[in-house]
Scaffold this motif. Structure first.
Motif, PDB file in Angstrom:
ATOM      1  N   ASP A 176       0.822  -1.204   0.000  1.00 22.28           N
ATOM      2  CA  ASP A 176       0.000   0.000   0.000  1.00 22.28           C
ATOM      3  C   ASP A 176       0.857   1.255   0.000  1.00 22.28           C
ATOM      4  N   VAL A 177       0.326   2.302  -0.608  1.00 16.12           N
ATOM      5  CA  VAL A 177       0.984   3.611  -0.620  1.00 16.12           C
ATOM      6  C   VAL A 177       0.070   4.598   0.096  1.00 16.12           C
ATOM      7  N   VAL A 178       0.583   5.205   1.151  1.00 17.43           N
ATOM      8  CA  VAL A 178      -0.206   6.118   1.981  1.00 17.43           C
ATOM      9  C   VAL A 178       0.088   7.561   1.601  1.00 17.43           C
ATOM     10  N   VAL A 179      -0.959   8.346   1.449  1.00 20.95           N
ATOM     11  CA  VAL A 179      -0.794   9.801   1.349  1.00 20.95           C
ATOM     12  C   VAL A 179      -1.399  10.407   2.616  1.00 20.95           C
ATOM     13  N   ASN A 180      -0.583  11.181   3.320  1.00 19.64           N
ATOM     14  CA  ASN A 180      -1.032  11.823   4.555  1.00 19.64           C
ATOM     15  C   ASN A 180      -0.814  13.329   4.457  1.00 19.64           C
ATOM     16  N   PRO A 181      -1.894  14.087   4.219  1.00 20.72           N
ATOM     17  CA  PRO A 181      -1.764  15.550   4.176  1.00 20.72           C
ATOM     18  C   PRO A 181      -1.974  16.201   5.533  1.00 20.72           C
TER      19      PRO A 181
ATOM     20  N   THR B 189       0.366   9.473  14.398  1.00 21.74           N
ATOM     21  CA  THR B 189       0.281   8.027  14.665  1.00 21.74           C
ATOM     22  C   THR B 189      -0.368   7.272  13.508  1.00 21.74           C
ATOM     23  N   ALA B 190      -1.553   7.697  13.104  1.00 30.85           N
ATOM     24  CA  ALA B 190      -2.285   6.975  12.063  1.00 30.85           C
ATOM     25  C   ALA B 190      -1.718   7.262  10.680  1.00 30.85           C
ATOM     26  N   GLY B 191      -1.569   8.542  10.378  1.00 35.14           N
ATOM     27  CA  GLY B 191      -1.173   8.917   9.027  1.00 35.14           C
ATOM     28  C   GLY B 191       0.269   8.657   8.679  1.00 35.14           C
ATOM     29  N   THR B 192       1.134   8.544   9.685  1.00 34.54           N
ATOM     30  CA  THR B 192       2.567   8.403   9.407  1.00 34.54           C
ATOM     31  C   THR B 192       3.155   7.114   9.984  1.00 34.54           C
ATOM     32  N   LEU B 193       3.116   6.967  11.299  1.00 34.34           N
ATOM     33  CA  LEU B 193       3.798   5.840  11.940  1.00 34.34           C
ATOM     34  C   LEU B 193       3.174   4.495  11.580  1.00 34.34           C
ATOM     35  N   LEU B 194       1.851   4.457  11.449  1.00 34.84           N
ATOM     36  CA  LEU B 194       1.192   3.192  11.127  1.00 34.84           C
ATOM     37  C   LEU B 194       1.742   2.604   9.832  1.00 34.84           C
TER      38      LEU B 194
ATOM     39  N   LYS C 270       0.148   7.151  -7.047  1.00 32.49           N
ATOM     40  CA  LYS C 270      -0.823   6.046  -7.095  1.00 32.49           C
ATOM     41  C   LYS C 270      -1.168   5.554  -5.683  1.00 32.49           C
ATOM     42  N   ALA C 271      -1.559   6.492  -4.844  1.00 29.11           N
ATOM     43  CA  ALA C 271      -1.879   6.186  -3.448  1.00 29.11           C
ATOM     44  C   ALA C 271      -3.076   5.242  -3.357  1.00 29.11           C
ATOM     45  N   THR C 272      -2.992   4.325  -2.401  1.00 25.09           N
ATOM     46  CA  THR C 272      -4.103   3.401  -2.150  1.00 25.09           C
ATOM     47  C   THR C 272      -4.792   3.693  -0.820  1.00 25.09           C
ATOM     48  N   LEU C 273      -4.090   4.363   0.096  1.00 25.51           N
ATOM     49  CA  LEU C 273      -4.657   4.704   1.398  1.00 25.51           C
ATOM     50  C   LEU C 273      -4.555   6.212   1.619  1.00 25.51           C
ATOM     51  N   LEU C 274      -5.599   6.781   2.191  1.00 27.88           N
ATOM     52  CA  LEU C 274      -5.614   8.215   2.474  1.00 27.88           C
ATOM     53  C   LEU C 274      -6.184   8.446   3.856  1.00 27.88           C
ATOM     54  N   PHE C 275      -5.526   9.306   4.629  1.00 23.89           N
ATOM     55  CA  PHE C 275      -6.025   9.723   5.940  1.00 23.89           C
ATOM     56  C   PHE C 275      -6.484  11.169   5.831  1.00 23.89           C
ATOM     57  N   ALA C 276      -7.730  11.442   6.257  1.00 23.51           N
ATOM     58  CA  ALA C 276      -8.253  12.801   6.105  1.00 23.51           C
ATOM     59  C   ALA C 276      -9.468  12.983   7.001  1.00 23.51           C
ATOM     60  N   THR C 277     -10.094  14.143   6.879  1.00 25.30           N
ATOM     61  CA  THR C 277     -11.330  14.460   7.579  1.00 25.30           C
ATOM     62  C   THR C 277     -12.409  14.716   6.543  1.00 25.30           C
TER      63      THR C 277
ATOM     64  N   LEU D 149      -9.024   2.808   0.047  1.00 25.26           N
ATOM     65  CA  LEU D 149      -9.447   2.896   1.440  1.00 25.26           C
ATOM     66  C   LEU D 149      -9.114   4.266   2.017  1.00 25.26           C
ATOM     67  N   VAL D 150     -10.131   4.907   2.590  1.00 25.61           N
ATOM     68  CA  VAL D 150      -9.950   6.185   3.288  1.00 25.61           C
ATOM     69  C   VAL D 150     -10.295   5.967   4.754  1.00 25.61           C
ATOM     70  N   ILE D 151      -9.413   6.413   5.624  1.00 22.13           N
ATOM     71  CA  ILE D 151      -9.707   6.372   7.058  1.00 22.13           C
ATOM     72  C   ILE D 151      -9.933   7.815   7.511  1.00 22.13           C
ATOM     73  N   ALA D 152     -11.156   8.079   7.976  1.00 17.79           N
ATOM     74  CA  ALA D 152     -11.563   9.450   8.279  1.00 17.79           C
ATOM     75  C   ALA D 152     -11.840   9.616   9.764  1.00 17.79           C
ATOM     76  N   GLY D 153     -11.403  10.724  10.307  1.00 23.11           N
ATOM     77  CA  GLY D 153     -11.642  11.025  11.710  1.00 23.11           C
ATOM     78  C   GLY D 153     -11.840  12.509  11.912  1.00 23.11           C
ATOM     79  N   ALA D 154     -11.898  12.920  13.169  1.00 20.01           N
ATOM     80  CA  ALA D 154     -11.974  14.321  13.607  1.00 20.01           C
ATOM     81  C   ALA D 154     -13.361  14.938  13.472  1.00 20.01           C
ATOM     82  N   GLU D 155     -14.158  14.504  12.485  1.00 21.97           N
ATOM     83  CA  GLU D 155     -15.508  15.038  12.328  1.00 21.97           C
ATOM     84  C   GLU D 155     -16.365  14.005  11.602  1.00 21.97           C
ATOM     85  N   ARG D 156     -17.667  14.160  11.706  1.00 20.25           N
ATOM     86  CA  ARG D 156     -18.597  13.198  11.110  1.00 20.25           C
ATOM     87  C   ARG D 156     -18.497  13.210   9.587  1.00 20.25           C
ATOM     88  N   VAL D 157     -18.531  12.023   8.985  1.00 19.86           N
ATOM     89  CA  VAL D 157     -18.510  11.909   7.524  1.00 19.86           C
ATOM     90  C   VAL D 157     -19.940  12.014   7.004  1.00 19.86           C
TER      91      VAL D 157
END
Length: 315
Positions: A15-20, A30-35, A63-70, A91-99
């Motif tokens: 997987d390739v993660v993009v963390n903005p 923790t989630a966007g980088t270290l994981l 060609k990111a496959t994983l994205l961390f965002a709000t 796959l997008v993992i979303a936090g901080a506010e309701r999707v």
């Protein structure tokens, strides 16, 4: 990180993660980088989540496959992206506010897993999983986390969430007690959030305890009112504030970036949804842009300042 691996689910070294998200925020670190790094993935960082046009181009480039965002950022990226820019994301993992539902629609077939956490909890408390998710919830508690709900006057279902477990911080250091670590009483961290937990263990966030207003003796969730407004105007961003009222004690004020908010249309929509008229904001303040923190959350103090500038007689 083992707990996070459970939360993220089907992760692969390929997987390739993009963390903005900013690294000064626990979610971005923790989630966007270290994981990703701890699981052998390529992790690509971007300095600002607010660059809605540049982030989709970066996703396409690597060609990111994983994205961390709000939710706020996901909406911005999907709207600014060309059709092919974000198609590689599975796959997008979303936090901080309701999707929001329209955010999911903008991302089409991409799986968006909504979670919930707090900096004091390292930071994840609950998350939906690819094989066990329920829309409208933030998923189930991570392994090893205990939960207790403290009753709140006016909230018949649910209560204020307290959590205990290996991910909970050792304590706070307060300015008036320098050098002293003040541990959570009994190991329980008070999240300050009002939640409900269903029979299957899925957690639904009703709102921050301080984001409830007491109107006519009834506790009204500002987040629920925001959800009502978003149903009517899904293409805009909205914040509901509770401000002092000389007659009723509190009043609801809608701050929105919609150009032509029609209060009559909002009242009609509420009636159609069976929502009490009491929940409908009497005052609507249109703004150009709603203030957002670097973490993706609404900047409520800045929003209040905007209202003060635009409606100085109201506060």
């Amino acid at each position: 990180m083992q707990i996070w691996a459970h939360a993220a689910g089907e992760l692969k070294p390929s997987d390739v993660v993009v963390n903005p998200l900013p690294l000064f925020h626990s979610y971005g670190l923790t989630a966007g980088t270290l994981l990703g790094l701890f699981h052998g993935m390529k992790v690509v960082l971007y300095p600002s989540p607010l660059h809605y046009r540049q982030v989709p181009k970066l996703i396409a480039k690597v060609k990111a496959t994983l994205l961390f965002a709000t939710d706020t950022f996901l909406r911005g990226y999907a709207r600014a992206a060309d059709k092919e820019d974000i198609k590689s994301v599975r796959l997008v993992i979303a936090g901080a506010e309701r999707v929001k539902e329209d955010t999911r629609a903008l991302w089409g077939d991409t799986t968006i897993l909504e979670g919930y956490g707090a900096t004091e909890c390292s930071p994840v408390i609950a998350v939906n999983l690819p094989w066990a998710s329920k829309d409208g919830t933030v998923g189930t508690l991570l392994p090893g986390i205990e939960a207790a709900l403290e009753p709140v006057d006016g909230i018949p279902v649910g209560g204020k969430l307290k959590v205990k477990g290996p991910n909970v911080m050792n304590g706070y250091i307060f300015a008036d007690r320098p050098g002293e670590l003040v541990a959570p009483v009994g190991g329980w961290h008070d999240t300050g959030d009002i939640v409900a937990i269903d029979a299957d263990g899925f957690v639904t966030i009703k709102g921050r305890a301080k984001r409830f207003a007491k109107l006519g003796g009834e506790m009204v969730s500002l987040a629920a009112v925001e959800s009502l407004v978003s149903q009517l105007w899904p293409d805009s961003n909205h914040v509901v504030l509770s401000l002092p009222d000389p007659r009723k004690g509190e009043q609801l004020v809608l701050v929105t970036d919609r150009r032509d908010p029609d209060k009559a249309a909002l009242l009609k929509h509420a009636q159609a949804e069976g929502i009490p008229e009491l929940w409908v904001p009497r005052i609507v303040v249109p703004v150009e842009v709603l203030p957002v923190l670097g973490s993706g959350k609404i900047d409520y103090p800045a929003t209040l300042d905007l209202v003060r500038q635009l409606r100085p007689m109201m506060i």
